[in-house]
Design a protein around this motif. Structure first.
Motif, PDB file in Angstrom:
ATOM      1  N   ARG A 182      -0.378 -10.906   3.143  1.00 21.11           N
ATOM      2  CA  ARG A 182      -1.079 -10.397   1.966  1.00 21.11           C
ATOM      3  C   ARG A 182      -2.317 -11.227   1.669  1.00 21.11           C
ATOM      4  NH1 ARG A 182      -1.884  -5.927   0.863  1.00 21.11           N
ATOM      5  NH2 ARG A 182       0.309  -5.525   1.309  1.00 21.11           N
ATOM      6  N   SER A 183      -2.223 -12.541   1.863  1.00 20.78           N
ATOM      7  CA  SER A 183      -3.382 -13.411   1.673  1.00 20.78           C
ATOM      8  C   SER A 183      -4.483 -13.060   2.660  1.00 20.78           C
ATOM      9  CB  SER A 183      -2.972 -14.878   1.836  1.00 20.78           C
ATOM     10  OG  SER A 183      -4.097 -15.732   1.769  1.00 20.78           O
ATOM     11  N   THR A 187      -8.190 -11.584   1.722  1.00 17.35           N
ATOM     12  CA  THR A 187      -9.375 -12.355   2.093  1.00 17.35           C
ATOM     13  C   THR A 187     -10.365 -11.527   2.896  1.00 17.35           C
ATOM     14  OG1 THR A 187      -8.120 -14.424   2.093  1.00 17.35           O
ATOM     15  CG2 THR A 187     -10.205 -14.408   3.309  1.00 17.35           C
ATOM     16  N   VAL A 188      -9.867 -10.772   3.860  1.00 14.95           N
ATOM     17  CA  VAL A 188     -10.770 -10.021   4.741  1.00 14.95           C
ATOM     18  C   VAL A 188     -11.140  -8.652   4.192  1.00 14.95           C
ATOM     19  CG1 VAL A 188      -9.870 -11.217   6.763  1.00 14.95           C
ATOM     20  CG2 VAL A 188      -8.917  -8.987   6.131  1.00 14.95           C
ATOM     21  N   GLY A 189     -10.510  -8.242   3.098  1.00 17.82           N
ATOM     22  CA  GLY A 189     -10.874  -6.968   2.495  1.00 17.82           C
ATOM     23  C   GLY A 189     -10.031  -5.794   2.935  1.00 17.82           C
ATOM     24  N   PHE A 190      -8.999  -6.032   3.734  1.00 14.53           N
ATOM     25  CA  PHE A 190      -8.108  -4.954   4.169  1.00 14.53           C
ATOM     26  C   PHE A 190      -6.913  -4.934   3.227  1.00 14.53           C
ATOM     27  CE2 PHE A 190      -4.704  -3.250   7.027  1.00 14.53           C
ATOM     28  CZ  PHE A 190      -5.263  -2.007   7.242  1.00 14.53           C
ATOM     29  N   SER A 191      -7.161  -4.495   2.009  1.00 14.09           N
ATOM     30  CA  SER A 191      -6.126  -4.604   1.002  1.00 14.09           C
ATOM     31  C   SER A 191      -6.237  -3.494  -0.018  1.00 14.09           C
ATOM     32  CB  SER A 191      -6.225  -5.964   0.291  1.00 14.09           C
ATOM     33  OG  SER A 191      -5.198  -6.118  -0.659  1.00 14.09           O
ATOM     34  N   SER A 192      -5.149  -2.850  -0.267  1.00 17.02           N
ATOM     35  CA  SER A 192      -5.045  -1.851  -1.323  1.00 17.02           C
ATOM     36  C   SER A 192      -3.563  -1.626  -1.575  1.00 17.02           C
ATOM     37  CB  SER A 192      -5.720  -0.536  -0.916  1.00 17.02           C
ATOM     38  OG  SER A 192      -4.894   0.195  -0.031  1.00 17.02           O
ATOM     39  N   PRO A 193      -3.213  -1.006  -2.703  1.00 20.27           N
ATOM     40  CA  PRO A 193      -1.779  -0.783  -2.979  1.00 20.27           C
ATOM     41  C   PRO A 193      -1.090   0.062  -1.922  1.00 20.27           C
ATOM     42  CG  PRO A 193      -3.102  -0.471  -4.958  1.00 20.27           C
ATOM     43  CD  PRO A 193      -4.061  -0.595  -3.824  1.00 20.27           C
ATOM     44  N   ASN A 194      -1.873   0.835  -1.155  1.00 22.97           N
ATOM     45  CA  ASN A 194      -1.275   1.744  -0.172  1.00 22.97           C
ATOM     46  C   ASN A 194      -1.155   1.138   1.221  1.00 22.97           C
ATOM     47  OD1 ASN A 194      -1.130   3.823  -2.121  1.00 22.97           O
ATOM     48  ND2 ASN A 194      -3.273   4.345  -1.750  1.00 22.97           N
ATOM     49  N   ALA A 199       1.712  -2.803   8.241  1.00 22.05           N
ATOM     50  CA  ALA A 199       0.429  -2.430   8.846  1.00 22.05           C
ATOM     51  C   ALA A 199      -0.465  -3.653   8.999  1.00 22.05           C
ATOM     52  CB  ALA A 199      -0.263  -1.372   7.996  1.00 22.05           C
ATOM     53  N   VAL A 200      -0.467  -4.522   8.012  1.00 16.99           N
ATOM     54  CA  VAL A 200      -1.257  -5.751   8.108  1.00 16.99           C
ATOM     55  C   VAL A 200      -0.764  -6.607   9.265  1.00 16.99           C
ATOM     56  CG1 VAL A 200      -2.048  -7.804   6.880  1.00 16.99           C
ATOM     57  CG2 VAL A 200      -1.669  -5.683   5.620  1.00 16.99           C
TER      58      VAL A 200
END
Length: 261
Positions: A182-183, A187-194, A199-200
């Motif tokens: 999640r961190s 940090t890299v911008g690949f983040s959303s509630p969905n 997947a990360v």
């Protein structure tokens, strides 16, 4: 080559004054000189004194344009990320919009090609930040880095949406790993509630594999046993594509094993 002076302020839509244009041109020359010194002498060889001497200025005079060497290094690093982002975006746009497979392969190859032809820059962008003060503001470089990654994130999102491959269940991942994933995503911008942590995990694993091969080539870690790293890169690219449900296409004109894959 020095870029032409900026003649309009894109933030306000207004035209820059003559003084502002001269300032923009001088700042561009400072950054161009700093990058050339970085390429020629390494990051340790970049100094305000040497830049000022080459430009016919005094070192204190440079402080009217940059607050210090750390800020200058961060600024040119951001510029290099923007350049790399443009290269990747151009490669992506060269393929049909609906050809997700071809866009992924072309974009990753563009990343490798830029890296091996800009080795000093790559070392600064992706290597340890040993030169900078730990308290230096690196926000602009991080933002430019996120733009570099955005093309890959968009394409990866399409693979997830199309269910090209199975995702590991979030609950199957150790709690400590989930926290780090999640961190990384934040940090890299690949983040959303969905975006599930599974997947990360897949994205991170794929990036580590291909980025690792590129690093080995740029830093010549295998040059004592491997004369041509392209077949190895293509082999990892093919394996990664298979894991993601991506149709692999050999590099046009490539020889050796890459062309036979």
């Amino acid at each position: 080559m020095t870029k032409p002076p900026v003649t309009s302020d894109h933030r306000t839509g207004g035209t820059l004054s003559r003084r502002e244009r001269v300032r923009e041109a001088t700042l561009a020359e400072i950054k161009e000189t700093a990058r050339r010194h970085l390429v020629e002498f390494g990051v340790a060889g970049v100094s305000l004194r040497a830049i000022a001497r080459e430009m016919g200025m005094t070192a204190p005079g440079l402080y009217r344009y940059v607050p210090g060497i750390d800020a200058l290094l961060v600024s040119i690093t951001a510029d290099m990320y923007e350049e790399l982002a443009d290269v990747v975006a151009e490669a992506d746009a060269s393929m049909p919009e609906e050809d997700t497979d071809g866009r992924i392969l072309t974009s990753l190859r563009a990343f490798r090609n830029w890296a091996i032809s800009h080795q000093p820059e790559f070392s600064v962008m992706f290597g340890p930040r040993t030169r900078l003060d730990p308290e230096a503001d690196i926000t602009s470089a991080l933002e430019a880095g996120r733009r570099f990654g955005s093309t890959f994130f968009t394409l990866f999102d399409r693979l997830v949406a199309e269910e090209r491959f199975a995702l590991p269940a979030d609950d199957d991942l150790p709690i400590a790993l989930r926290r780090e994933l999640r961190s990384f995503a934040d940090t890299v911008g690949f983040s959303s509630p969905n975006v599930p942590e599974g997947a990360v995990m897949v994205l991170t694993t794929c990036w580590v594999r291909l980025y690792g091969v590129v690093c080995m080539e740029v830093f010549q870690h295998l040059n004592f046993v491997v004369g041509d790293m392209e077949p190895l890169f293509e082999s990892e690219l093919r394996n990664m594509a298979a894991d993601l449900g991506v149709r692999y296409s050999p590099l046009e004109g490539a020889g050796g094993q890459a062309a036979k894959a």
